[in-house]
Design an enzyme around this catalytic site. Structure first.
Site: not given
Length: 249
Positions: A12-13, A15-16, A18, A135, A148
């Site tokens: 998950g690298g 965007s954001g 990552g 989170s 979530y």
């Protein structure tokens, strides 16, 4: 350079948080490998990170994860740092949750993350470090956050168990739990239009003592600390990066 000659896989690298972490790892000497589902953003991310290699992969597809690890084994032979950041949002009140949405969020945020760690272990050894994105949503009661929060809460429990299983192998496992961070994920919640996203952001801001959203780079700095030898006596920790939202309630 804390990560010279280290192979770092950021799942998950593209965007954001990552992407911010992948860039930071590269700036400190790491050989960075990233994954993402979107080929366009993946290519853009690879172009922005020196000597990075990108792999299109969906973390909810366990077979795809196995193929990914085999490719990294053939190319690099090892993984020194694994950062499991891939995740999706899923905000809806209890009465509106569908079975499909529940399964989708859990297949990525819980099942996919746990099996990613399992598959990557074959390339990790003494001194290895695993960081997982959690989170603060797993620790507070936020209406509409059931799907979530349940997935991230399960992931938090899994990280503690995994850390206990791997401590004798001298592999550290830690979690970084962001508060409200303004990343693309915030705008990709099933069933939420721009107006609903704006309302959610206002609700989040009201709960942050620092009165601002966090930035991806601020999470990246916490990730690199936990991955580095500076955190050599830290495992099973959950580091909150939330502007005091949880601790100062």
């Amino acid at each position: 350079m804390r990560f010279d000659n280290k192979t770092v896989l950021v799942m998950g690298g593209n965007s954001g948080m990552g992407l911010a972490s992948a860039k930071a790892f590269a700036s400190e000497g790491a050989k960075v490998r990233i994954t993402g589902r979107n080929p366009k953003t993946l290519d853009e991310a690879v172009a922005a990170i020196p000597d990075a290699v990108g792999y299109q992969a969906d973390i909810s597809d366990i077979t795809a994860t196995e193929r990914l690890i085999s490719r990294i084994e053939a190319q690099d032979g090892k993984i020194d740092v694994l950062y499991v950041n891939a995740g999706v949002g899923g905000f809806a009140p209890l009465r509106d949750i569908s079975e499909e949405d529940w399964d989708f969020v859990h297949s990525v945020n819980l099942k996919g993350c746990v099996f990613a760690i399992q598959k990557a272990l074959k390339l990790m050894g003494k001194g290895g470090s695993i960081i997982v994105t959690g989170s603060i949503g797993a620790h507070v009661s936020l209406p509409g956050n059931l799907t979530y929060a349940a997935a991230k809460g399960g992931l938090y429990a899994a990280v503690k168990v995994i850390a206990g299983e791997l401590v004798s192998e001298k592999i550290r496992v830690n979690m970084v739990s962001p508060g409200p961070i303004d990343t693309p994920l915030l705008h990709r919640n099933p069933g939420m239009d721009d107006k609903a996203v704006a309302a959610l952001k206002e609700q989040m801001l009201g709960a942050i003592p620092m009165h601002r959203m966090g930035e991806a780079d601020e999470v990246a700095r916490a990730v690199l600390f936990l991955a580095s030898d500076e955190a050599s006596f830290i495992t099973a920790a959950n580091l909150f990066v939330d502007g005091g939202a949880l601790e100062l309630r």
